[in-house]
Design an enzyme around this catalytic site. Structure first.
Site, PDB file in Angstrom:
ATOM      1  N   LYS A   1      31.696  45.894 101.887  1.00  0.00           N
ATOM      2  CA  LYS A   1      32.073  45.025 103.004  1.00  0.00           C
ATOM      3  C   LYS A   1      33.440  45.398 103.556  1.00  0.00           C
ATOM      4  CE  LYS A   1      34.115  41.364 102.117  1.00  0.00           C
ATOM      5  NZ  LYS A   1      35.543  40.917 101.975  1.00  0.00           N
TER       6      LYS A   1
ATOM      7  N   LYS B 260      44.323  45.115 104.259  1.00  0.00           N
ATOM      8  CA  LYS B 260      43.459  45.010 103.079  1.00  0.00           C
ATOM      9  C   LYS B 260      42.204  45.861 103.236  1.00  0.00           C
ATOM     10  CE  LYS B 260      41.599  43.299  99.284  1.00  0.00           C
ATOM     11  NZ  LYS B 260      42.065  43.682  97.940  1.00  0.00           N
TER      12      LYS B 260
ATOM     13  N   SER C  14      39.323  38.523 101.494  1.00  0.00           N
ATOM     14  CA  SER C  14      39.379  39.824 102.175  1.00  0.00           C
ATOM     15  C   SER C  14      38.503  39.703 103.419  1.00  0.00           C
ATOM     16  CB  SER C  14      38.874  40.940 101.250  1.00  0.00           C
ATOM     17  OG  SER C  14      39.750  41.105 100.158  1.00  0.00           O
TER      18      SER C  14
END
Length: 294
Positions: A239, A170, A96
């Site tokens: 994140k 994503k 990711s």
């Protein structure tokens, strides 16, 4: 007969690579695996019949797949591995990662005749084990079509645009996960303070318009039970939500809800701990409201 190399055998990568090993056994190919902790690769080979290799060995692959914590770790591996790869190799990054990193990595590999696809996955460890992950892919569509048969861990593969588009989708997807999780946690905290039975309330929500994946599949099983099983780390959710916030700025967009929740989840990771399951973010809501969601 294709040789694949899967680099990064964490909670997601270990079962993903197992599907490649089973495909290789059935098709007569080779499935190489590498991990920074070599014992992890050796365990995978013993359990699933893959071949544990170092990065020199991984350079033999026709298709390289990475599943690492962030784009920074991919950069480290790329620096070592890229000079050893053959032209025509396809690099499929299931990390990711950051959209800007994908564009930079794709350009660097293109100079060596290697195609880079940013291909993060969704579906969690359950989907990785079942081989039903959704893969969102940015980069050259023709290259993707060549390697789709090797993505044995996927239930759905979708080309979403050029380099960086997969990582962008994503990040926004996971930011929406954070929004739904956080909003549901706040709502349940309010109901808890009002003396409502939270299990009953969750049942009503899940039969009504307030339902989401967070209410249907996460909060009841992980939060109300107080189990918080370690699957997808809170630090990684923070994140990803942060990447979505950065993307908003990069495109000069306006997404104040995503930005606010990204900040809240980042704060929760700092308070609860980045290695806790992402559902443990609701422990910060509990602290703010002086009750446990149970």
């Amino acid at each position: 007969m294709t040789t694949t190399a899967f680099l990064g055998l964490g909670a997601m990568g270990f079962p993903m690579a197992a599907h490649l090993a089973r495909r290789a056994a059935a098709q007569g190919g080779r499935a190489l695996v590498w991990n920074r902790t070599a014992a992890r690769a050796a365990a995978h080979a013993a359990q699933h019949g893959s071949e544990a290799v170092d990065l020199d060995g991984a350079a033999q692959a026709d298709v390289v797949l990475t599943c690492l914590p962030t784009s920074a770790e991919v950069d480290e591996v790329l620096t070592t591995l890229a000079p050893r790869l053959r032209p025509g190799t396809v690099w499929v990054d299931c990390t990711s990662g950051h959209p800007e990193a994908a564009r930079r990595q794709a350009a660097a590999l293109a100079e060596r005749g290697v195609t880079f696809l940013d291909a993060p996955v969704s579906g969690g460890t359950t989907g990785a084990q079942a081989g039903t992950l959704t893969v969102m892919v940015g980069g050259d569509e023709a290259a993707l079509q060549r390697v789709v048969p090797e993505l044995a861990f996927a239930g759905k593969v979708v080309h979403v645009g050029g380099s960086g588009a997969g990582f962008a989708v994503k990040a926004v997807n996971n930011a929406l996960l954070a929004v739904n999780l956080w909003a549901a946690g706040e709502g349940l905290a309010v109901l808890g303070r009002a003396g409502v039975d939270l299990g009953a309330a969750l049942g009503v929500i899940n039969a009504s318009s307030g339902r989401s994946n967070a209410t249907e599949n996460l909060i009841g099983q992980r939060v109300l039970t107080r189990e918080f099983p370690a699957t997808f780390a809170l630090g990684l959710l923070a994140k990803d939500a942060g990447i979505a916030a950065e993307l908003t700025g990069a495109v000069k967009g306006s997404a104040p809800v995503l930005a606010q929740v990204a900040a809240l989840v980042r704060g929760a990771a700092g308070v609860v701990g980045p290695d806790a399951d992402h559902t443990a973010a609701l422990k910060l809501i509990e602290a703010m409201n002086g009750l446990e969601l149970k």
